[in-house]
Design an enzyme around this catalytic site. Structure first.
Site, PDB file in Angstrom:
ATOM      1  N   LYS A  42       0.830  -1.183   0.000  1.00  0.00           N
ATOM      2  CA  LYS A  42       0.000   0.000   0.000  1.00  0.00           C
ATOM      3  C   LYS A  42       0.874   1.247   0.000  1.00  0.00           C
ATOM      4  O   LYS A  42       0.407   2.349  -0.253  1.00  0.00           O
ATOM      5  CB  LYS A  42      -0.863   0.041   1.265  1.00  0.00           C
ATOM      6  CG  LYS A  42      -1.698  -1.176   1.520  1.00  0.00           C
ATOM      7  CD  LYS A  42      -2.368  -1.051   2.907  1.00  0.00           C
ATOM      8  CE  LYS A  42      -2.902  -2.381   3.327  1.00  0.00           C
ATOM      9  NZ  LYS A  42      -3.278  -2.391   4.745  1.00  0.00           N
ATOM     10  N   GLY A  43       2.140   1.076   0.318  1.00  0.00           N
ATOM     11  CA  GLY A  43       3.024   2.211   0.577  1.00  0.00           C
ATOM     12  C   GLY A  43       3.130   3.226  -0.546  1.00  0.00           C
ATOM     13  O   GLY A  43       3.387   4.398  -0.311  1.00  0.00           O
ATOM     14  N   GLU A  98       7.161   2.249  -6.718  1.00  0.00           N
ATOM     15  CA  GLU A  98       7.432   1.778  -5.346  1.00  0.00           C
ATOM     16  C   GLU A  98       7.630   2.959  -4.402  1.00  0.00           C
ATOM     17  O   GLU A  98       8.106   4.015  -4.803  1.00  0.00           O
ATOM     18  CB  GLU A  98       8.700   0.920  -5.342  1.00  0.00           C
ATOM     19  CG  GLU A  98       8.431  -0.565  -5.230  1.00  0.00           C
ATOM     20  CD  GLU A  98       7.998  -1.014  -3.831  1.00  0.00           C
ATOM     21  OE1 GLU A  98       7.399  -0.219  -3.079  1.00  0.00           O
ATOM     22  OE2 GLU A  98       8.262  -2.182  -3.503  1.00  0.00           O
ATOM     23  N   ASP A  99       7.281   2.749  -3.156  1.00  0.00           N
ATOM     24  CA  ASP A  99       7.509   3.783  -2.158  1.00  0.00           C
ATOM     25  C   ASP A  99       8.998   3.888  -1.816  1.00  0.00           C
ATOM     26  O   ASP A  99       9.576   4.961  -1.797  1.00  0.00           O
ATOM     27  CB  ASP A  99       6.673   3.526  -0.887  1.00  0.00           C
ATOM     28  CG  ASP A  99       6.823   2.106  -0.330  1.00  0.00           C
ATOM     29  OD1 ASP A  99       7.519   1.267  -0.938  1.00  0.00           O
ATOM     30  OD2 ASP A  99       6.226   1.826   0.732  1.00  0.00           O
ATOM     31  N   ASP A 102      14.692  -0.712  -0.384  1.00  0.00           N
ATOM     32  CA  ASP A 102      15.474  -0.947   0.825  1.00  0.00           C
ATOM     33  C   ASP A 102      16.478  -2.062   0.519  1.00  0.00           C
ATOM     34  O   ASP A 102      17.489  -1.821  -0.132  1.00  0.00           O
ATOM     35  CB  ASP A 102      14.480  -1.289   1.942  1.00  0.00           C
ATOM     36  CG  ASP A 102      15.100  -1.361   3.327  1.00  0.00           C
ATOM     37  OD1 ASP A 102      15.974  -0.559   3.624  1.00  0.00           O
ATOM     38  OD2 ASP A 102      14.681  -2.236   4.111  1.00  0.00           O
ATOM     39  N   LYS A 130      17.243   3.713  -0.235  1.00  0.00           N
ATOM     40  CA  LYS A 130      18.238   3.583   0.838  1.00  0.00           C
ATOM     41  C   LYS A 130      19.365   2.719   0.296  1.00  0.00           C
ATOM     42  O   LYS A 130      19.411   1.512   0.560  1.00  0.00           O
ATOM     43  CB  LYS A 130      17.623   2.849   2.048  1.00  0.00           C
ATOM     44  CG  LYS A 130      16.688   3.638   2.909  1.00  0.00           C
ATOM     45  CD  LYS A 130      16.337   2.759   4.123  1.00  0.00           C
ATOM     46  CE  LYS A 130      15.143   3.243   4.866  1.00  0.00           C
ATOM     47  NZ  LYS A 130      14.656   2.234   5.838  1.00  0.00           N
ATOM     48  N   PHE A 151      14.586   4.393   9.575  1.00  0.00           N
ATOM     49  CA  PHE A 151      13.219   3.978   9.299  1.00  0.00           C
ATOM     50  C   PHE A 151      12.326   5.209   9.170  1.00  0.00           C
ATOM     51  O   PHE A 151      12.261   6.032  10.072  1.00  0.00           O
ATOM     52  CB  PHE A 151      12.680   3.049  10.387  1.00  0.00           C
ATOM     53  CG  PHE A 151      11.490   2.282   9.898  1.00  0.00           C
ATOM     54  CD1 PHE A 151      11.647   1.165   9.096  1.00  0.00           C
ATOM     55  CD2 PHE A 151      10.202   2.713  10.201  1.00  0.00           C
ATOM     56  CE1 PHE A 151      10.542   0.468   8.605  1.00  0.00           C
ATOM     57  CE2 PHE A 151       9.093   2.019   9.720  1.00  0.00           C
ATOM     58  CZ  PHE A 151       9.267   0.906   8.918  1.00  0.00           C
ATOM     59  N   VAL A 152      11.661   5.332   8.019  1.00  0.00           N
ATOM     60  CA  VAL A 152      10.863   6.533   7.755  1.00  0.00           C
ATOM     61  C   VAL A 152       9.388   6.182   7.561  1.00  0.00           C
ATOM     62  O   VAL A 152       9.050   5.062   7.179  1.00  0.00           O
ATOM     63  CB  VAL A 152      11.386   7.290   6.508  1.00  0.00           C
ATOM     64  CG1 VAL A 152      12.773   7.847   6.761  1.00  0.00           C
ATOM     65  CG2 VAL A 152      11.370   6.403   5.278  1.00  0.00           C
ATOM     66  N   ASP A 158       4.424   3.306   6.128  1.00  0.00           N
ATOM     67  CA  ASP A 158       3.851   3.014   7.447  1.00  0.00           C
ATOM     68  C   ASP A 158       4.849   2.378   8.384  1.00  0.00           C
ATOM     69  O   ASP A 158       5.903   1.885   7.983  1.00  0.00           O
ATOM     70  CB  ASP A 158       2.691   2.017   7.295  1.00  0.00           C
ATOM     71  CG  ASP A 158       3.193   0.600   6.981  1.00  0.00           C
ATOM     72  OD1 ASP A 158       4.008   0.459   6.040  1.00  0.00           O
ATOM     73  OD2 ASP A 158       2.810  -0.343   7.681  1.00  0.00           O
ATOM     74  N   ARG A 164       0.679   6.496   7.608  1.00  0.00           N
ATOM     75  CA  ARG A 164       0.655   6.620   6.141  1.00  0.00           C
ATOM     76  C   ARG A 164       0.121   7.972   5.700  1.00  0.00           C
ATOM     77  O   ARG A 164       0.475   8.470   4.643  1.00  0.00           O
ATOM     78  CB  ARG A 164      -0.218   5.525   5.512  1.00  0.00           C
ATOM     79  CG  ARG A 164       0.329   4.116   5.643  1.00  0.00           C
ATOM     80  CD  ARG A 164      -0.426   3.189   4.692  1.00  0.00           C
ATOM     81  NE  ARG A 164      -0.243   1.773   4.983  1.00  0.00           N
ATOM     82  CZ  ARG A 164       0.787   1.040   4.553  1.00  0.00           C
ATOM     83  NH1 ARG A 164       1.727   1.596   3.829  1.00  0.00           N
ATOM     84  NH2 ARG A 164       0.868  -0.244   4.851  1.00  0.00           N
TER      85      ARG A 164
HETATM   86  P1  IMP Z   1      12.821  -4.296   0.300  1.00  0.00           P
HETATM   87  O1  IMP Z   1      12.316  -5.556  -0.284  1.00  0.00           O
HETATM   88  O2  IMP Z   1      13.728  -4.559   1.472  1.00  0.00           O
HETATM   89  O3  IMP Z   1      13.449  -3.353  -0.700  1.00  0.00           O
HETATM   90  O4  IMP Z   1      11.588  -3.595   1.005  1.00  0.00           O
HETATM   91  C1  IMP Z   1      10.755  -2.718   0.390  1.00  0.00           C
HETATM   92  C2  IMP Z   1       9.540  -2.504   1.271  1.00  0.00           C
HETATM   93  O5  IMP Z   1       9.881  -2.468   2.659  1.00  0.00           O
HETATM   94  C3  IMP Z   1       8.923  -1.170   0.978  1.00  0.00           C
HETATM   95  O6  IMP Z   1       7.975  -1.257  -0.048  1.00  0.00           O
HETATM   96  C4  IMP Z   1       8.329  -0.794   2.316  1.00  0.00           C
HETATM   97  O7  IMP Z   1       7.034  -1.312   2.428  1.00  0.00           O
HETATM   98  C5  IMP Z   1       9.194  -1.462   3.348  1.00  0.00           C
HETATM   99  N1  IMP Z   1      10.164  -0.518   3.929  1.00  0.00           N
HETATM  100  C6  IMP Z   1      11.500  -0.518   3.789  1.00  0.00           C
HETATM  101  N2  IMP Z   1      12.075   0.482   4.463  1.00  0.00           N
HETATM  102  C7  IMP Z   1      11.055   1.171   5.035  1.00  0.00           C
HETATM  103  C8  IMP Z   1      11.005   2.356   5.872  1.00  0.00           C
HETATM  104  O8  IMP Z   1      12.001   3.016   6.203  1.00  0.00           O
HETATM  105  N3  IMP Z   1       9.753   2.754   6.255  1.00  0.00           N
HETATM  106  C9  IMP Z   1       8.625   2.094   5.900  1.00  0.00           C
HETATM  107  N4  IMP Z   1       8.633   0.995   5.126  1.00  0.00           N
HETATM  108  C10 IMP Z   1       9.837   0.530   4.708  1.00  0.00           C
HETATM  109 MG    MG Z   2       5.461  -1.435   1.531  1.00  0.00          MG
END
Ligand code: IMP
Ligand code: MG
Length: 180
Positions: A42-43, A98-99, A102, A130, A151-152, A158, A164
């Site tokens: 949902k981000g 994508e939001d 990470d 990041k 963490f944001v 969220d 959110r």
């Molecule tokens: P990844 O698979 O580790 O790249 O994770 C991506 C997902 O993790 C994002 O779509 C977010 O939902 C969540 N996420 C990663 N870092 C943060 C953060 O700092 N705040 C909130 N959600 C995060």
């Molecule tokens: Mg997410």
């Protein structure tokens, strides 16, 4: 909500200006193409809603939901499709929205699954990046802001489904998610 925020990292005005620039770049790059924007729920909904209105060519939209975090602040490394697309991808120039990027595992997985459905092209637009946290070699084609490893929340992002609807991107006070 505000009492849980340590600091505002990106203001409402900065978000609006940057998303507008991203929309202009996407408009230029996708002229004459068949743009389909896919928001990863949902981000990314807030980003998606602003970005699509900053794009000046026809754009289809669709939504996907994956789970990778199980609600907490740390990655589980497990990615599962919870809601799939409604549309077929052949003949589409797919832009994954994508939001935040990470570890990169969510996007790496999505790109692999969606490539197998043979869209004409796949690119990624991420509001936040990041880079320090990356575990797989994946880079977004369009990035709003690179941010430090913190963490944001807000502007769609969220922590345990909260924050959110904050209009800015802010860092949470560590004590809010202590113990995870
Ligand atoms: P990844 O698979 O580790 O790249 O994770 C991506 C997902 O993790 C994002 O779509 C977010 O939902 C969540 N996420 C990663 N870092 C943060 C953060 O700092 N705040 C909130 N959600 C995060
Ligand atoms: Mg997410």
């Amino acid at each position: 909500m505000l009492k849980d925020i340590k600091e505002i990292l990106i203001t409402q005005e900065q978000l609006a200006a940057r998303v507008d620039e991203m929309g202009k770049a996407i408009t230029r790059d996708y002229l004459g193409k068949n743009l389909l924007m896919v928001s990863v729920l949902k981000g990314s909904v807030v980003f998606m809603a602003d970005l699509m209105r900053a794009i000046e060519i026809p754009a289809g939209i669709d939504f996907m939901a994956v789970s990778s975090y199980g609600g907490g602040a740390k990655t589980s490394g497990v990615v599962k499709i919870v809601k799939d697309l409604d549309v077929k991808l052949e003949d589409c120039d797919l832009l994954l929205v994508e939001d935040i990027l990470d570890s990169g595992m969510t996007l790496e997985y999505l790109k692999r699954v969606l490539s197998s459905r043979a869209p004409r092209s796949i690119r990624v637009a991420a509001l936040l990046d990041k880079p320090e946290r990356r575990q797989v070699d994946i880079r977004p084609d369009y990035v709003g802001f690179a941010i430090p490893d913190e963490f944001v929340v807000g502007y769609g992002l969220d922590y345990n489904e909260k924050y959110r609807n904050l209009p800015f991107v802010g860092a949470l006070k560590p004590e809010v998610y202590a113990g995870i």
